[in-house]
Design a protein around this motif. Structure first.
Motif, PDB file in Angstrom:
ATOM      1  N   PHE A   1      18.407  24.437  -7.129  1.00  0.00           N
ATOM      2  CA  PHE A   1      19.071  24.552  -5.825  1.00  0.00           C
ATOM      3  C   PHE A   1      18.093  24.394  -4.654  1.00  0.00           C
ATOM      4  O   PHE A   1      18.479  24.599  -3.504  1.00  0.00           O
ATOM      5  CB  PHE A   1      19.753  25.921  -5.710  1.00  0.00           C
ATOM      6  N   ASN A   2      16.842  24.014  -4.938  1.00  0.00           N
ATOM      7  CA  ASN A   2      15.829  23.935  -3.879  1.00  0.00           C
ATOM      8  C   ASN A   2      16.206  22.916  -2.798  1.00  0.00           C
ATOM      9  O   ASN A   2      15.893  23.097  -1.610  1.00  0.00           O
ATOM     10  CB  ASN A   2      14.472  23.571  -4.469  1.00  0.00           C
ATOM     11  N   ASP A   3      16.843  21.831  -3.211  1.00  0.00           N
ATOM     12  CA  ASP A   3      17.185  20.772  -2.239  1.00  0.00           C
ATOM     13  C   ASP A   3      18.585  20.949  -1.670  1.00  0.00           C
ATOM     14  O   ASP A   3      19.049  20.106  -0.872  1.00  0.00           O
ATOM     15  CB  ASP A   3      17.081  19.397  -2.915  1.00  0.00           C
ATOM     16  N   LEU A   4      19.280  22.009  -2.068  1.00  0.00           N
ATOM     17  CA  LEU A   4      20.642  22.238  -1.602  1.00  0.00           C
ATOM     18  C   LEU A   4      20.618  23.040  -0.304  1.00  0.00           C
ATOM     19  O   LEU A   4      19.949  24.076  -0.207  1.00  0.00           O
ATOM     20  CB  LEU A   4      21.439  22.984  -2.682  1.00  0.00           C
ATOM     21  N   ASN A   5      21.357  22.580   0.693  1.00  0.00           N
ATOM     22  CA  ASN A   5      21.336  23.227   2.006  1.00  0.00           C
ATOM     23  C   ASN A   5      22.757  23.510   2.493  1.00  0.00           C
ATOM     24  O   ASN A   5      23.753  23.022   1.937  1.00  0.00           O
ATOM     25  CB  ASN A   5      20.620  22.337   3.032  1.00  0.00           C
ATOM     26  N   VAL A   6      22.833  24.333   3.541  1.00  0.00           N
ATOM     27  CA  VAL A   6      24.112  24.617   4.188  1.00  0.00           C
ATOM     28  C   VAL A   6      24.720  23.313   4.690  1.00  0.00           C
ATOM     29  O   VAL A   6      24.008  22.404   5.147  1.00  0.00           O
ATOM     30  CB  VAL A   6      23.915  25.610   5.361  1.00  0.00           C
ATOM     31  N   ASN A   7      26.055  23.201   4.574  1.00  0.00           N
ATOM     32  CA  ASN A   7      26.855  22.034   4.973  1.00  0.00           C
ATOM     33  C   ASN A   7      26.769  20.874   3.989  1.00  0.00           C
ATOM     34  O   ASN A   7      27.379  19.819   4.233  1.00  0.00           O
ATOM     35  CB  ASN A   7      26.485  21.537   6.380  1.00  0.00           C
ATOM     36  N   ASP A   8      26.037  21.035   2.887  1.00  0.00           N
ATOM     37  CA  ASP A   8      26.019  20.004   1.844  1.00  0.00           C
ATOM     38  C   ASP A   8      27.328  20.065   1.063  1.00  0.00           C
ATOM     39  O   ASP A   8      27.920  21.140   0.860  1.00  0.00           O
ATOM     40  CB  ASP A   8      24.847  20.214   0.884  1.00  0.00           C
ATOM     41  N   LYS A   9      27.792  18.898   0.609  1.00  0.00           N
ATOM     42  CA  LYS A   9      29.021  18.838  -0.192  1.00  0.00           C
ATOM     43  C   LYS A   9      28.660  18.817  -1.672  1.00  0.00           C
ATOM     44  O   LYS A   9      27.792  18.044  -2.101  1.00  0.00           O
ATOM     45  CB  LYS A   9      29.823  17.596   0.185  1.00  0.00           C
ATOM     46  N   VAL A  10      29.340  19.665  -2.440  1.00  0.00           N
ATOM     47  CA  VAL A  10      29.099  19.749  -3.887  1.00  0.00           C
ATOM     48  C   VAL A  10      30.444  19.717  -4.609  1.00  0.00           C
ATOM     49  O   VAL A  10      31.502  19.984  -4.030  1.00  0.00           O
ATOM     50  CB  VAL A  10      28.350  21.042  -4.264  1.00  0.00           C
ATOM     51  N   SER A  11      30.376  19.390  -5.885  1.00  0.00           N
ATOM     52  CA  SER A  11      31.555  19.466  -6.770  1.00  0.00           C
ATOM     53  C   SER A  11      31.303  20.596  -7.762  1.00  0.00           C
ATOM     54  O   SER A  11      30.246  20.617  -8.418  1.00  0.00           O
ATOM     55  CB  SER A  11      31.760  18.135  -7.500  1.00  0.00           C
ATOM     56  N   ILE A  12      32.238  21.550  -7.851  1.00  0.00           N
ATOM     57  CA  ILE A  12      32.046  22.702  -8.736  1.00  0.00           C
ATOM     58  C   ILE A  12      33.240  22.862  -9.676  1.00  0.00           C
ATOM     59  O   ILE A  12      34.357  22.448  -9.369  1.00  0.00           O
ATOM     60  CB  ILE A  12      31.867  24.014  -7.939  1.00  0.00           C
ATOM     61  N   SER A  13      32.972  23.487 -10.838  1.00  0.00           N
ATOM     62  CA  SER A  13      34.035  23.835 -11.794  1.00  0.00           C
ATOM     63  C   SER A  13      34.030  25.344 -11.977  1.00  0.00           C
ATOM     64  O   SER A  13      32.968  25.971 -12.138  1.00  0.00           O
ATOM     65  CB  SER A  13      33.792  23.144 -13.138  1.00  0.00           C
ATOM     66  N   PHE A  14      35.228  25.940 -11.954  1.00  0.00           N
ATOM     67  CA  PHE A  14      35.349  27.390 -12.079  1.00  0.00           C
ATOM     68  C   PHE A  14      36.711  27.720 -12.680  1.00  0.00           C
ATOM     69  O   PHE A  14      37.597  26.856 -12.787  1.00  0.00           O
ATOM     70  CB  PHE A  14      35.182  28.069 -10.707  1.00  0.00           C
ATOM     71  N   GLU A  15      36.897  28.969 -13.079  1.00  0.00           N
ATOM     72  CA  GLU A  15      38.181  29.414 -13.632  1.00  0.00           C
ATOM     73  C   GLU A  15      39.166  29.675 -12.501  1.00  0.00           C
ATOM     74  O   GLU A  15      38.796  30.193 -11.450  1.00  0.00           O
ATOM     75  CB  GLU A  15      38.006  30.703 -14.440  1.00  0.00           C
ATOM     76  N   ASP A  16      40.408  29.348 -12.759  1.00  0.00           N
ATOM     77  CA  ASP A  16      41.447  29.634 -11.780  1.00  0.00           C
ATOM     78  C   ASP A  16      41.879  31.094 -11.930  1.00  0.00           C
ATOM     79  O   ASP A  16      42.295  31.525 -12.995  1.00  0.00           O
ATOM     80  CB  ASP A  16      42.652  28.718 -12.010  1.00  0.00           C
ATOM     81  N   GLY A  17      41.762  31.863 -10.902  1.00  0.00           N
ATOM     82  CA  GLY A  17      42.151  33.264 -10.949  1.00  0.00           C
ATOM     83  C   GLY A  17      42.015  33.893  -9.581  1.00  0.00           C
ATOM     84  O   GLY A  17      41.000  33.732  -8.912  1.00  0.00           O
ATOM     85  N   LYS A  18      43.073  34.596  -9.132  1.00  0.00           N
ATOM     86  CA  LYS A  18      43.062  35.183  -7.798  1.00  0.00           C
ATOM     87  C   LYS A  18      42.607  36.644  -7.806  1.00  0.00           C
ATOM     88  O   LYS A  18      42.206  37.167  -6.780  1.00  0.00           O
ATOM     89  CB  LYS A  18      44.446  35.067  -7.176  1.00  0.00           C
ATOM     90  N   LYS A  19      42.718  37.323  -8.966  1.00  0.00           N
ATOM     91  CA  LYS A  19      42.387  38.742  -9.018  1.00  0.00           C
ATOM     92  C   LYS A  19      40.999  38.960  -9.606  1.00  0.00           C
ATOM     93  O   LYS A  19      40.802  39.658 -10.602  1.00  0.00           O
ATOM     94  CB  LYS A  19      43.432  39.491  -9.853  1.00  0.00           C
ATOM     95  N   VAL A  20      40.019  38.312  -9.035  1.00  0.00           N
ATOM     96  CA  VAL A  20      38.631  38.466  -9.466  1.00  0.00           C
ATOM     97  C   VAL A  20      37.755  38.709  -8.243  1.00  0.00           C
ATOM     98  O   VAL A  20      38.086  38.287  -7.133  1.00  0.00           O
ATOM     99  CB  VAL A  20      38.129  37.221 -10.224  1.00  0.00           C
ATOM    100  N   LYS A  21      36.659  39.434  -8.462  1.00  0.00           N
ATOM    101  CA  LYS A  21      35.732  39.694  -7.358  1.00  0.00           C
ATOM    102  C   LYS A  21      34.909  38.445  -7.049  1.00  0.00           C
ATOM    103  O   LYS A  21      34.681  38.107  -5.886  1.00  0.00           O
ATOM    104  CB  LYS A  21      34.818  40.859  -7.724  1.00  0.00           C
ATOM    105  N   TYR A  22      34.436  37.780  -8.138  1.00  0.00           N
ATOM    106  CA  TYR A  22      33.648  36.555  -7.982  1.00  0.00           C
ATOM    107  C   TYR A  22      34.192  35.482  -8.926  1.00  0.00           C
ATOM    108  O   TYR A  22      34.623  35.787 -10.042  1.00  0.00           O
ATOM    109  CB  TYR A  22      32.175  36.791  -8.329  1.00  0.00           C
TER     110      TYR A  22
END
Length: 434
Positions: free
Chosen positions: A77-98
């Motif tokens: 993540f060293n070259d990753l900065n604020v306002n950069d666009k990324v593609s992420i994969s995550f679980e679908d769920g609304k009742k989670v903290k993170y």
């Protein structure tokens, strides 16, 4: 068939319960379907204590996280900065903290992909629990035929063998062995399954915490099984013996016993004294020694002096309490009177007690060597609104305590005089109620 289910319904229910749990756990999804979407980075926060990195994205209320323990090198993540666009994969769920990020792509380059690792981590836990449930069901099933193959000792005041696990019901020792077997060998079976999965798949992992937890349960189970099989309290008709789990066996013959003392704090302490007043047999007990209600009756049957509190002796059975009073009634004629009243042998008083909806309550106590005997006649419903009692009790000397009156010294009163006082007091109480 009815007798079979009656004898084994508890084990059968456990087999069904563990089987259902195994089916539910093994057929549940390890992870939800993952979603892949584009996001714009709003902030990146490193948490060194938890070896984790948190992401916030523009126009997204959730917080996202990646874990170093998943094999992610945070230097990506060293070259990753604020306002950069990324593609992420995550679980679908609304009742989670993170939301956990399982893979991330930036500028067409995949920074990491831990989806398979995360899936296997969830699957390892799920399958270990599933194997635990299957093993537990099998252990319960195995103990069903054992209830017929291994017969429980028939204990009586004349002869008994009480083992360490006998306090768990009619088939106590076998039930205790079953529970310890489940406690130790079911986690072990699950752990062995994980080892095989680890050998065949590099993503499966064996953590130190799993090794420690399984080892701890296995040690407790093996120790518990050994104690259940080895430690026992026995009376063979001529001597009492206690075999401790650490190997020592203490024995005292019937002819050599002067008295038995039973003390209770958090545990029972049972001491057999010889004719010289020395402690000859001593052990601590959790109440198992009183299983089958044979220990105290065996002492009484052999005219052995008992020094104990009534509650310590577990004389919850009224008949057993009466047998205790009968065994000591030769010490004083008023103890004989207590026994006669409680056994409904004093006809006139007994008729009055029954017609007045009253009952007899017995008590015995021995605190610091000061013996206390008491018979109370009380309302069946002894509440603040319906309160009556008269009693014959001993505390330094014999006393008759009448309802709402001062104590009367009963040392020199005859049994018939005491009964007359009770009858008069009950009749006065009845007259006031009218």
């Amino acid at each position: 068939m009815d007798n079979f289910f009656k004898k084994n319904y508890g084990k059968i229910l456990l087999v069904i319960l563990f089987s259902v749990l195994a089916f539910v756990v093994l057929h549940s999804k390890t992870m939800k379907d993952k979603i892949t979407e584009e996001r714009i980075v709003e902030s990146i926060t490193l948490n060194d204590k938890k070896d984790s990195m948190y992401f916030k994205f523009v126009d997204d209320d959730f917080t996202y996280v990646v874990y170093e323990s998943y094999g992610i090198d945070f230097s990506v993540f060293n070259d990753l900065n604020v306002n950069d666009k990324v593609s992420i994969s995550f679980e679908d769920g609304k009742k989670v903290k993170y939301h956990i990020i399982y893979d991330m792509t930036y500028n067409g380059e995949q920074l990491f992909d831990v989806y398979e690792y995360a899936w296997v981590k969830g699957a390892s836990t799920k399958e270990m629990i599933g194997v635990f449930c299957i093993s537990s069901a099998l252990i319960c099933a195995i103990f069903i035929p054992l209830s017929y193959l291994v017969k429980k000792e028939i204990n009586s005041p004349d002869k008994f063998i009480i083992k360490a696990g006998d306090n768990m019901g009619k088939n106590g020792n076998r039930n205790t062995l079953m529970l310890f077997s489940i406690l130790g060998f079911s986690p072990l079976a699950g752990f062995i399954w994980i080892i095989f999965r680890y050998i065949e798949n590099e993503y499966w992992h064996i953590t130190t915490s799993k090794i420690v937890i399984v080892s701890m349960f296995l040690f407790i189970a093996i120790l518990g099984i050994f104690v259940c099989l080895y430690e026992k309290f026995e009376f063979n008709g001529s001597e009492y013996s206690y075999r401790h789990f650490y190997g020592k066996k203490e024995t005292i013959s019937l002819d050599d016993i002067s008295k038995v003392e039973i003390k209770r704090k958090k545990m029972y302490k049972i001491i057999f004294y010889d004719k010289l007043g020395k402690e000859k047999l001593k052990f601590y007990d959790d109440g198992t020694a009183f299983t089958d209600n044979v220990f105290i009756p065996s002492l009484q049957q052999n005219n052995i002096q008992i020094i104990a509190e009534k509650s310590t002796m577990i004389l919850d059975d009224p008949e057993e309490t009466l047998r205790y009073f009968e065994s000591i009634k030769d010490k004083d004629e008023k103890l004989s009177l207590i026994y006669q009243i409680a056994k409904n042998e004093c006809e006139e008083l007994n008729e009055l007690i029954n017609s007045s909806d009253m009952v007899c309550d017995l008590d015995y106590d021995d605190t610091d060597g000061e013996q206390f005997y008491c018979l109370r006649i009380i309302n069946k419903e002894f509440t603040s609104k319906n309160m009556f009692f008269c009693s014959l009790q001993f505390d330094e000397h014999w006393m008759v305590v009448l309802n709402d009156k001062e104590e009367i010294d009963a040392t020199n009163l005859s049994n018939s005089e005491i009964i007359e006082l009770f009858i008069k007091d009950i009749n006065e109480y009845k007259a006031k109620k009218k």
